[in-house]
Design an enzyme around this catalytic site. Sequence first.
Site, mmCIF file in Angstrom:
data_model
loop_
_atom_site.group_PDB
_atom_site.id
_atom_site.type_symbol
_atom_site.label_atom_id
_atom_site.label_comp_id
_atom_site.label_asym_id
_atom_site.label_seq_id
_atom_site.Cartn_x
_atom_site.Cartn_y
_atom_site.Cartn_z
ATOM 1 N N GLY A 224 10.588 -6.933 0.565
ATOM 2 C CA GLY A 224 9.745 -6.261 -1.099
ATOM 3 C C GLY A 224 8.493 -6.086 0.009
ATOM 4 O O GLY A 224 8.315 -6.463 0.586
ATOM 5 N N THR A 228 4.384 -8.739 -2.481
ATOM 6 C CA THR A 228 5.260 -8.678 -3.611
ATOM 7 C C THR A 228 5.048 -10.931 -3.767
ATOM 8 O O THR A 228 6.595 -11.293 -4.425
ATOM 9 C CB THR A 228 6.129 -8.895 -3.874
ATOM 10 N N GLY A 229 4.555 -11.657 -3.093
ATOM 11 C CA GLY A 229 4.755 -13.212 -2.954
ATOM 12 C C GLY A 229 6.575 -13.464 -1.645
ATOM 13 O O GLY A 229 6.776 -14.047 -2.280
ATOM 14 N N LYS A 230 6.294 -12.698 -1.033
ATOM 15 C CA LYS A 230 7.783 -13.457 0.052
ATOM 16 C C LYS A 230 7.525 -14.615 0.787
ATOM 17 O O LYS A 230 8.065 -15.517 0.404
ATOM 18 C CB LYS A 230 8.112 -12.243 0.906
ATOM 19 N N THR A 231 6.022 -14.548 1.460
ATOM 20 C CA THR A 231 5.611 -15.838 2.068
ATOM 21 C C THR A 231 5.137 -16.825 0.854
ATOM 22 O O THR A 231 6.104 -17.755 1.122
ATOM 23 C CB THR A 231 4.575 -15.628 2.891
ATOM 24 N N HIS A 446 -14.874 19.128 -10.082
ATOM 25 C CA HIS A 446 -13.505 18.995 -8.931
ATOM 26 C C HIS A 446 -12.313 17.852 -9.840
ATOM 27 O O HIS A 446 -11.563 18.196 -10.303
ATOM 28 C CB HIS A 446 -14.005 18.104 -7.536
ATOM 29 N N GLU A 447 -13.634 16.603 -10.437
ATOM 30 C CA GLU A 447 -12.250 15.625 -10.895
ATOM 31 C C GLU A 447 -12.446 16.174 -12.296
ATOM 32 O O GLU A 447 -11.433 15.473 -12.946
ATOM 33 C CB GLU A 447 -13.491 14.214 -11.248
ATOM 34 N N ASP A 522 -5.884 15.930 -1.996
ATOM 35 C CA ASP A 522 -5.012 15.360 -3.233
ATOM 36 C C ASP A 522 -3.485 17.034 -2.194
ATOM 37 O O ASP A 522 -2.951 16.650 -3.721
ATOM 38 C CB ASP A 522 -6.186 17.004 -4.157
HETATM 39 P P1 ADP Z 1 3.070 -11.652 1.220
HETATM 40 O O1 ADP Z 1 3.991 -12.155 1.865
HETATM 41 O O2 ADP Z 1 4.649 -10.711 0.222
HETATM 42 O O3 ADP Z 1 2.723 -10.125 2.075
HETATM 43 P P2 ADP Z 1 2.119 -13.260 0.125
HETATM 44 O O4 ADP Z 1 3.534 -14.125 -0.670
HETATM 45 O O5 ADP Z 1 1.698 -13.747 1.221
HETATM 46 O O6 ADP Z 1 2.415 -11.839 0.097
HETATM 47 O O7 ADP Z 1 1.506 -13.756 -1.412
HETATM 48 C C1 ADP Z 1 -0.018 -13.225 -1.225
HETATM 49 C C2 ADP Z 1 -0.542 -14.062 -2.427
HETATM 50 O O8 ADP Z 1 -0.223 -13.336 -3.468
HETATM 51 C C3 ADP Z 1 -0.308 -14.880 -2.463
HETATM 52 O O9 ADP Z 1 -0.576 -16.307 -1.571
HETATM 53 C C4 ADP Z 1 -0.123 -15.612 -3.669
HETATM 54 O O10 ADP Z 1 -2.176 -15.893 -4.499
HETATM 55 C C5 ADP Z 1 -0.339 -13.847 -4.604
HETATM 56 N N1 ADP Z 1 0.774 -13.349 -5.491
HETATM 57 C C6 ADP Z 1 2.121 -12.488 -5.033
HETATM 58 N N2 ADP Z 1 3.084 -12.621 -5.810
HETATM 59 C C7 ADP Z 1 2.497 -13.443 -6.792
HETATM 60 C C8 ADP Z 1 3.538 -14.932 -7.727
HETATM 61 N N3 ADP Z 1 4.986 -13.595 -8.154
HETATM 62 N N4 ADP Z 1 2.825 -15.508 -8.365
HETATM 63 C C9 ADP Z 1 1.268 -15.713 -8.335
HETATM 64 N N5 ADP Z 1 1.206 -15.606 -7.012
HETATM 65 C C10 ADP Z 1 1.387 -14.563 -6.147
HETATM 66 ZN ZN ZN Z 2 -9.141 15.112 -5.953
HETATM 67 MG MG MG Z 3 3.568 -12.835 3.901
#
Ligand code: ADP
Ligand code: ZN
Ligand code: MG
Length: 631
Positions: A224, A228-231, A446-447, A522
Amino acid sequence: MAIKQKGNRTKQPTGKISLGKKIGGFSQQIVVALVIFMALTWGYSFFEQKKATPTIPLSEFASLVLQKQITSISIEGDNVTAIKIDKTTVKSMKESNSSVLETLRSYGVSTSTLASTTVTVRSERGLSFWGSIIPIILPILFLAFMIWWLARGIKGANMQALSFGQSRAKIIYPDDTKERVTFKDVAGAKEAKEELAEIVEFLRNPKKFIDIGAQIPKGVLLMGAPGTGKTLLARAVAGEAGVPFFHLSGSEFEEMFVGVGASRVRDLFDMAKKSSPAIIFIDEIDAVGRARSTNIGGQGEGREQTLNQILVEMDGFEQSINLIVMAATNRPDVLDPALLRPGRFDRRVTLDLPDRSEREAILQVHVKVKPLAEDVNLKVIAERTPGFSGADLYSLMNEGAILAAREERKSVAQFDLIRSIEKVMLGPERKSHVLTPHEKKITAYHEAGHALVASCLPDADPVHKISIIARGHAGGYTLKLPLDERRLMSRATFLDDIAMSLGGYVAEKEIFGDITTGPSNDLQVATGMARKMVTKYGMSTLGPVALSDEIERNFFAQKEYSEMYGEKIDDEVKRIMEEALGRARKIIIDRRDVLVVIAEELMRVENIEREEFETILIAHGITPKRKEEVV
Ligand code: ADP
Ligand code: ZN
Ligand code: MG
């Protein structure tokens, strides 16, 4: 600059200790040691002083003896110390070459009087046992302590590399309530959690599965986008299962010396096996797990060994050892296929960017520790943050709290959160970035160009803010909000988006007859989109062919198309761009009146919010696009 709302990839600090910090801690340790040493010396001399007792003349001493006030006398060289009946101590000095008893006798103290007192004679340097030993022992102890302390600090920093191989995994034990996270801490990600619930079950109750002859998975790969919260999710699996969590990042395998990686892998697996059931988590595995064929000039030799070792270890342990290897990556496309073979990371869990309701849930998780004002409406924030990852939402909440604290308020208000959206998306405002009046005018037109084109095209997203305040890299920005959470993009949307991206460029050219470096980003964005339409989505006259642009990710990979195609692609991209440019130009020329009004207003107020912008549009007979209420 035209910005489609999309989270930037801010990464949170992971809490790992960097070398710099270690060194800081190191000198701090020396200071602490010195302070302790000084305190000890001071304490010792203070203690010594305390022992100082009143010194009285020998005549007075003799009279005390005569009055039978003295229970014991001890003589050390010329010092005479006596303990009185009331347990207090007195001191006196005798002449150097006479004995105390003789002197006392000369004061009229009889031998019989002395019989009731104990007399001890100590050697010349008659210090007490501790008194004599402490000055010797203390520096030695202190030195030993210092050496131990320093060694410990150094080991933590870079000497670690010398202890070859020793795994550097961080371990979270299930009873560590501070570090432990569970599925409750992960909002959204429903499918991923369902998938992983199975893994939790395996770890908790392996027998159930083994008895029935089911194959327990060994490896789970979390894929992901960053943030996205993998760790987080990997840790939650360990937390749910109540097993130790061995965490190591791909880049940590080879920090100092090539070749350390492989032995680190071995140590890591040995360690985890000993405490099974357990989870090994290799974060950012793409750092070691890149496809081996893409090595350039033997650079990845150490990495290759590390990767091989991971494969060997994963094949090596028996099913009966209850160990799950988890890994995370945001580049699954570059991973070595060997990693993905059955028996290795054959379970794959994908984490998507959160949708609107998931974003709200994530905000809810992070809001728990913060006092909120009553006007806070997380739903609105969730609506305004398409493309934000969990990590972006986390930093949004945090920025909001910082803003509130800066303004001495006790709770976080909706206004704080709204302001934080742009900060997280584009970086902080650059107030110091002062534009000359002419530059300001160019930026405004521009904007305004972006905004006007977006408003006149049927398939472009509605504008919800225009600003000429510099932020991050952008000199100004136009924010547009997707009408709905789109997973699929149509050809019409692409074309309108490209035209909108060119709106700024066209406006500059039409109004000032010249162009600046402003629109370079752009152009990049627009060309990128056009190219993807041709090579990836089959949205051009070349028809439904995917001509994957391998060059993007791998320098040595072969192009998957012939030279003939290459030329056609370029022609096609150019055609799409020209067409979009033509449409944008027509709008700018036809509605120059509106363009001027928007630009003038921008120069005056610098920020135009959606309501105000729509008022301008309506006043000039343009119907604003309505975003259907999200329920
Ligand atoms: P990744 O490993 O995918 O880069 P992390 O797990 O390190 O992402 O996420 C970083 C932080 O973002 C987490 O410590 C948490 O605080 C927040 N976070 C990410 N996804 C979630 C989720 N689904 N629910 C709650 N907090 C989240
Ligand atoms: Zn622009
Ligand atoms: Mg990570």
